[in-house]
Design a protein around this motif. Structure first.
Motif, PDB file in Angstrom:
ATOM      1  N   LYS A  57      78.892  28.043  70.156  1.00 57.88           N
ATOM      2  CA  LYS A  57      77.457  28.426  70.986  1.00 57.88           C
ATOM      3  C   LYS A  57      75.968  27.552  71.306  1.00 57.88           C
ATOM      4  O   LYS A  57      75.410  27.574  71.653  1.00 57.88           O
ATOM      5  N   SER A  58      75.619  27.848  70.627  1.00 55.55           N
ATOM      6  CA  SER A  58      74.656  27.212  69.872  1.00 55.55           C
ATOM      7  C   SER A  58      74.618  25.676  70.543  1.00 55.55           C
ATOM      8  O   SER A  58      73.666  25.391  71.151  1.00 55.55           O
ATOM      9  N   LEU A  59      75.578  25.016  70.387  1.00 56.15           N
ATOM     10  CA  LEU A  59      75.311  23.740  70.151  1.00 56.15           C
ATOM     11  C   LEU A  59      75.692  23.812  72.070  1.00 56.15           C
ATOM     12  O   LEU A  59      74.918  22.899  73.199  1.00 56.15           O
ATOM     13  N   ALA A  60      76.343  24.604  73.194  1.00 58.04           N
ATOM     14  CA  ALA A  60      76.746  24.704  74.033  1.00 58.04           C
ATOM     15  C   ALA A  60      75.445  25.377  74.862  1.00 58.04           C
ATOM     16  O   ALA A  60      75.302  24.881  75.993  1.00 58.04           O
ATOM     17  N   PHE A  61      74.258  26.522  74.658  1.00 58.49           N
ATOM     18  CA  PHE A  61      73.261  26.258  74.692  1.00 58.49           C
ATOM     19  C   PHE A  61      72.551  25.504  75.297  1.00 58.49           C
ATOM     20  O   PHE A  61      72.054  24.972  75.844  1.00 58.49           O
ATOM     21  N   VAL A  62      72.155  23.994  73.958  1.00 57.84           N
ATOM     22  CA  VAL A  62      71.823  23.214  73.744  1.00 57.84           C
ATOM     23  C   VAL A  62      72.809  21.707  75.527  1.00 57.84           C
ATOM     24  O   VAL A  62      71.177  21.534  76.278  1.00 57.84           O
ATOM     25  N   GLY A  63      73.882  22.493  75.226  1.00 53.64           N
ATOM     26  CA  GLY A  63      73.968  21.347  77.051  1.00 53.64           C
ATOM     27  C   GLY A  63      73.370  21.771  78.340  1.00 53.64           C
ATOM     28  O   GLY A  63      73.159  21.323  79.464  1.00 53.64           O
ATOM     29  N   LEU A  64      73.851  23.979  78.369  1.00 55.53           N
ATOM     30  CA  LEU A  64      72.998  24.266  79.157  1.00 55.53           C
ATOM     31  C   LEU A  64      71.588  24.266  79.445  1.00 55.53           C
ATOM     32  O   LEU A  64      71.539  23.801  80.383  1.00 55.53           O
ATOM     33  N   PHE A  65      71.198  24.122  79.236  1.00 53.05           N
ATOM     34  CA  PHE A  65      69.401  24.354  78.711  1.00 53.05           C
ATOM     35  C   PHE A  65      69.228  22.633  79.301  1.00 53.05           C
ATOM     36  O   PHE A  65      68.438  22.318  79.974  1.00 53.05           O
ATOM     37  N   ASP A  66      69.487  21.490  79.370  1.00 54.07           N
ATOM     38  CA  ASP A  66      69.495  20.409  79.193  1.00 54.07           C
ATOM     39  C   ASP A  66      69.691  20.087  80.706  1.00 54.07           C
ATOM     40  O   ASP A  66      69.379  19.229  81.364  1.00 54.07           O
TER      41      ASP A  66
END
Length: 254
Positions: A57-66
């Protein structure tokens, strides 16, 4: 602004892009949070239990923010499509950079591979999953799970191997454009994909269907079971045996 976003969304996108308005940013993050959960759920299905969903989920958040940071609302492109690409890419890249397999799994994998070699030398043919499990006094499900986890780990790292070798051979002062794929990398990747495709053709019909639906169509094991009219546990068994066969055949290349 195109019709790919609603009028309300357009207002928030405008506030975010022109003023970096924090309320607009919060609105966009909350609105597209379901994409994070969706892709985490999809990818987590094929990973071992040692990989925590919170990490994904943390990795996914990075992708969403990007995605929110780089998305251009003026283009004729749905944000859901763009964000999905970024989110999945962020998760996969994060998994590639970390050796998320526990040492115990690595050790079991070595024992299994050593047993495979011994049995094949003795039997003069490919050893089956059942024979390996019996020789090691391990449940078949555990053997197939270990092979699946290591196989998945190696598939994730395929793109990394040429880069590592390239850096070692050219020294520490070479700055490489990571966005450009060299002819050598493209050749190695093409050969690996071709080899994988050839080995998949040697699987049974059900195994080929399960592998295709799981990795290409991204269906869950439960969804595949509904398509084929089989139980989830049966689909899991078919998937595990297919991975075991592929891992065995591709081992020299991985």
């Amino acid at each position: 602004m195109t019709t790919s976003t609603s009028n309300k969304d357009s207002v928030y996108w405008d506030l975010w892009k022109t003023k970096k308005d924090p309320d607009a940013g919060d609105f966009l993050v909350k609105k597209y949070m379901p994409l994070v959960h969706y892709h985490v759920q999809r990818i987590a299905t094929g990973l071992p239990k040692s990989v925590k969903r919170e990490e994904l989920k943390s990795l996914a958040f990075v992708g969403l923010f990007d995605a929110i940071e780089k998305f251009d609302p003026s283009r004729d492109l749905k944000f859901d499509t763009y964000a999905s690409f970024r989110i999945r890419g962020s998760i996969i890249d994060g998994l590639r950079k970390e050796d998320w397999l526990p040492r115990s799994v690595r050790e079991k994998a070595k024992r299994i591979e050593s047993t495979l070699e011994k049995l094949e030398q003795k039997l003069l043919r490919n050893a089956t999953l059942e024979e390996v499990a019996a020789h090691l006094d391990m449940p078949e499900e555990e053997v197939s799970t270990v092979m699946h986890e290591v196989f998945y780990s190696n598939i994730l790292s395929m793109d990394e191997m040429p880069k590592e070798n390239d850096e070692q051979s050219h020294g520490a002062y070479v700055l490489k454009d990571e966005k450009v794929i060299s002819p050598e990398e493209e050749l190695v990747k093409s050969e690996l994909i071709q080899l994988l495709g050839e080995q998949i053709e040697n699987l049974t019909e059900n195994e080929q269907i399960v592998i295709s639906l799981f990795y290409k169509e991204e269906l869950t094991l439960t969804e595949i079971g509904q398509v084929l009219g089989l139980t989830t546990s049966r689909i899991s068994q078919i998937h595990s045996k297919a991975i075991f066969k592929l891992r065995k055949q591709l081992n020299p290349m991985l």
